[in-house]
Design a protein around this motif. Structure first.
Motif, short mmCIF file in Angstrom:
data_model
loop_
_atom_site.label_atom_id
_atom_site.label_comp_id
_atom_site.label_asym_id
_atom_site.label_seq_id
_atom_site.Cartn_x
_atom_site.Cartn_y
_atom_site.Cartn_z
N PHE A 275 0.84 -1.20 0.00
CA PHE A 275 0.00 0.00 0.00
C PHE A 275 0.88 1.26 0.00
CE2 PHE A 275 -2.81 2.98 2.51
CZ PHE A 275 -3.62 3.28 1.45
N LEU B 235 1.26 4.23 -2.79
CA LEU B 235 1.06 5.66 -2.49
C LEU B 235 2.27 6.48 -2.94
CD1 LEU B 235 -0.56 5.67 1.06
CD2 LEU B 235 -1.68 5.98 -1.14
N PHE C 145 2.63 6.78 -6.74
CA PHE C 145 1.75 7.80 -7.34
C PHE C 145 2.36 9.20 -7.21
CE2 PHE C 145 -1.83 4.67 -6.81
CZ PHE C 145 -2.09 4.56 -8.16
N VAL C 146 3.06 9.44 -6.09
CA VAL C 146 3.71 10.73 -5.92
C VAL C 146 4.78 10.93 -7.00
CG1 VAL C 146 5.20 12.13 -4.43
CG2 VAL C 146 3.25 10.91 -3.45
N ILE D 251 4.97 9.44 -9.92
CA ILE D 251 4.32 9.58 -11.23
C ILE D 251 3.82 11.02 -11.39
CG2 ILE D 251 2.35 8.82 -12.63
CD1 ILE D 251 2.77 6.02 -11.23
N ALA D 252 3.30 11.59 -10.29
CA ALA D 252 2.76 12.95 -10.35
C ALA D 252 3.84 14.02 -10.46
CB ALA D 252 1.88 13.22 -9.13
N VAL D 253 5.04 13.76 -9.92
CA VAL D 253 6.09 14.79 -10.06
C VAL D 253 6.79 14.71 -11.41
CG1 VAL D 253 6.59 15.21 -7.62
CG2 VAL D 253 7.82 13.42 -8.82
N GLN E 67 5.51 13.61 -14.45
CA GLN E 67 4.60 14.12 -15.50
C GLN E 67 5.27 14.33 -16.86
OE1 GLN E 67 2.57 17.45 -13.65
NE2 GLN E 67 0.80 16.14 -13.35
N GLY F 43 1.53 16.90 -9.33
CA GLY F 43 0.19 16.93 -9.92
C GLY F 43 -0.34 18.34 -10.06
N LEU G 49 -1.02 9.58 2.50
CA LEU G 49 -1.98 9.86 1.43
C LEU G 49 -2.49 11.30 1.47
CD1 LEU G 49 -4.52 7.73 -0.16
CD2 LEU G 49 -5.61 9.39 1.31
N TYR H 277 -0.54 14.65 0.21
CA TYR H 277 -0.43 15.03 -1.19
C TYR H 277 -1.85 15.20 -1.76
CZ TYR H 277 4.48 13.81 -0.90
OH TYR H 277 5.80 13.78 -0.55
N ILE I 204 -3.89 12.74 -7.32
CA ILE I 204 -2.80 12.00 -7.96
C ILE I 204 -2.98 10.48 -7.83
CG2 ILE I 204 -1.16 13.89 -7.54
CD1 ILE I 204 0.21 12.09 -5.45
N TYR I 205 -3.90 10.04 -6.97
CA TYR I 205 -4.02 8.60 -6.72
C TYR I 205 -5.02 7.95 -7.68
CZ TYR I 205 -1.63 10.07 -2.52
OH TYR I 205 -0.72 10.62 -1.65
N SER I 206 -4.96 6.62 -7.72
CA SER I 206 -5.85 5.87 -8.60
C SER I 206 -7.29 5.97 -8.08
CB SER I 206 -5.43 4.42 -8.66
OG SER I 206 -5.63 3.82 -7.40
N ILE J 97 -8.22 3.97 -4.84
CA ILE J 97 -7.74 4.58 -3.59
C ILE J 97 -8.59 5.80 -3.24
CG2 ILE J 97 -5.80 5.83 -2.54
CD1 ILE J 97 -3.92 3.92 -3.91
N PHE K 77 -10.92 6.21 0.23
CA PHE K 77 -10.64 7.26 1.20
C PHE K 77 -11.62 8.44 1.14
CE2 PHE K 77 -6.88 4.76 1.63
CZ PHE K 77 -6.58 4.89 2.97
#
Lengths: 262, 265
Positions: A31, A35, A38-39, A41-43, A45, B52, B188, B191, B195-197, B200, B204
């Motif tokens: 998990f 998380l 994803f951070v 992937i988002a930075v 871009q 993001g 989580l 941020y 940005i999450y799927s 998720i 949440f």
């Protein structure tokens, strides 16, 4: 030697018995892996390489760190401290074998088992859901000594800190600081390549990068040839230092052991 | 009840202050160890411009709120964590049942960890850093939402601790999965939720509404909109949702207490 092998094997077997806790731990690691991925992937871009890391490298690195939790690369297990506090350490000390050897074999047996099952399954989730890097056989073989040495180093550092319980009544604060040093300067929280100066230089002179950073980079195929040999040597050097310091401190502790309770 | 709580907690605080050096060490340690999460954020932004589409200062607000809300519960609610687990394992909960006070109240008053202020302080610092770096057009609604966001987060974290403790009634051990929600929730909410799927985000926003506590309020504060079309007005629903979540976990707690069987030692 035979004896320590048996201790390691027993500890390996004991680790197999707690299955539900095991799965829960694995899911927790995965998990967090998701998380943090994803951070990244988002930075990124759509950006290419940053400090030598593509977004895929960064995400693979994240999953590797989560997998390395299994060898104790993230925080110190206060197992020895607990026996010092309870007084059980006296029983362990009076056994007819090397105290250090006993702990080292127990830790290696348990942690290598964890790496084999929990670590690899965590990483597999990263491969399946985040396309984490899959090493070829040659890279994997080259990474094995690095992983083994990283496990030994994580243990040796933890042992050293645990020993403080012989002198201090409350080690909560020390443990916090020690964990902070390891998780931050080992590259567990983020790749050392991202560190600005002077943090990068500081990390360079500390033993911690020989744990997570070296092991993860070897596994991800970022080290080859001379750099790989250098990485092994770095790990061996710090292993000698940390184990040596552990032995010395243990000897000092023996001179002042106070048995509580009875 | 409040005076009794104050008295019990006051005793705890005095006890913790007895080992002055150790206490200061821990306070500093907690500020440092939890502050390192913010350090990671700073280092990341040294290499990248945005997460993001959110700038460093904007993320600092999310992070600060998230950190503050968790720290408050770590301070007051840790009685439901490891100490409760130990209580269950030793059969000491029987003693709690014999006293003329509610079980929830007694467990809540059984622990108060001042050292957790370390996290509160650094979270507050991050929040101030974010606010100072931005030009926010303040309205009273924004101030109210900011406070409610931190409070909502706290209530949900408290609910999670209570659920973890309640599961102890059956299993004698707090499941580790709960840590994934508590500390994973903190990661989580630090941020932008966008940005999450989807899986998720949905979990949440509904089952464990931590995503509702801080993110929509920050959107409102910064006059931003969510790329997935999440309504900003959800910020007003956060507090009632948090109360509902806590109420449900309390109901679960009460059910757990009614099913409690002593280990008999």
């Amino acid at each position: 030697m035979r004896l320590y092998w048996e201790i390691a094997r027993r500890s390996f077997q004991r680790a197999t018995t707690y299955r539900t806790a095991y799965i829960a731990g694995l899911l927790t690691n995965a998990f967090f892996g998701a998380l943090i991925s994803f951070v990244y992937i988002a930075v990124y871009q759509g950006r290419g390489e940053v400090a030598g890391f593509s977004v895929r490298d960064a995400v693979s690195y994240v999953w590797m760190t989560q997998a390395l939790i299994s060898i104790g690369a993230a925080w110190i297990a206060p197992d020895l401290e607990r026996t010092i506090r309870s007084g059980d350490v006296v029983t362990d000390l009076s056994r007819p074998w090397s105290f250090y050897g006993y702990w080292v074999s127990q830790a290696l047996g348990e942690r290598l088992f964890n790496l084999l099952i929990r670590g690899s399954l965590t990483y597999l989730i990263g491969v399946l859901y985040f396309r984490a890097f899959v090493p070829d056989v040659a890279t994997l073989v080259a990474a094995l000594p690095a992983l083994l040495l990283a496990t030994l180093l994580a243990f040796a550092y933890g042992f050293l800190i645990n020993l403080a319980a012989f002198w201090m009544f409350d080690t909560t604060g020390l443990m916090l600081l020690a964990n902070f040093m390891m998780s931050f300067f080992s590259g567990f929280l983020l790749p050392l390549a991202f560190f600005p100066e002077p943090l990068a230089t500081i990390a360079n002179y500390l033993p911690f990068r020989a744990i997570t950073s070296v092991a993860a980079q070897a596994f991800l195929g970022q080290l080859s040839g001379g750099a790989l040999i250098e990485a092994y040597l770095l790990q061996i050097f710090w292993a000698i230092v940390l184990i040596g310091a552990g032995q010395l401190l243990l000897r000092a502790a023996m001179r002042r052991v106070v048995i509580q309770g009875g | 009840m409040l005076t009794l709580y104050m008295r019990l907690v006051g005793a705890r605080i005095r006890a913790q202050m007895q080992y002055r050096a150790s206490f200061i060490f821990e306070l500093f340690g907690f500020a440092l160890v939890t502050g390192v999460e913010f350090g990671v954020l700073l280092i990341l932004f040294n290499r990248f411009d945005a997460v993001g589409g959110w700038s460093l200062y904007e993320v600092a607000i999310l992070y600060g709120l998230s950190s503050i809300s968790l720290s408050l519960v770590e301070m007051i609610g840790r009685g439901f964590d490891a100490p409760f687990e130990r209580m269950m394992q030793q059969g000491a909960f029987d003693g709690i049942l014999l006293r003329p006070w509610g079980t929830f109240f007694q467990i809540l008053a059984s622990e108060f960890q001042v050292r957790r202020l370390g996290r509160t302080i650094q979270g507050f610092g991050a929040l101030m850093f974010g606010i100072a770096g931005l030009t926010i057009s303040w309205t009273s609604a924004k101030i109210v939402l900011l406070v409610l966001a931190a409070l909502s987060g706290s209530l949900i974290y408290l609910g999670l601790f209570v659920i973890g403790a309640t599961i102890c009634f059956w299993t004698i051990k707090t499941p580790e999965v709960l840590n994934a929600f508590i500390f994973g929730g903190q990661q989580l909410t630090s941020y932008p939720l966008s940005i999450y799927s989807e899986a998720i985000r949905v979990i949440f926003l509904s089952i464990v509404p931590l995503g509702m506590a801080i993110y929509p309020a920050t959107l409102y504060l910064l006059d931003r909109s969510d790329p997935h079309g999440l309504p900003v007005g959800l910020a007003w629903a956060a507090f009632p949702a948090a109360l509902l979540f806590l109420a449900l976990s309390l109901a679960f707690w009460r059910y757990g207490v009614s099913k409690y069987q002593s280990v008999g030692s």
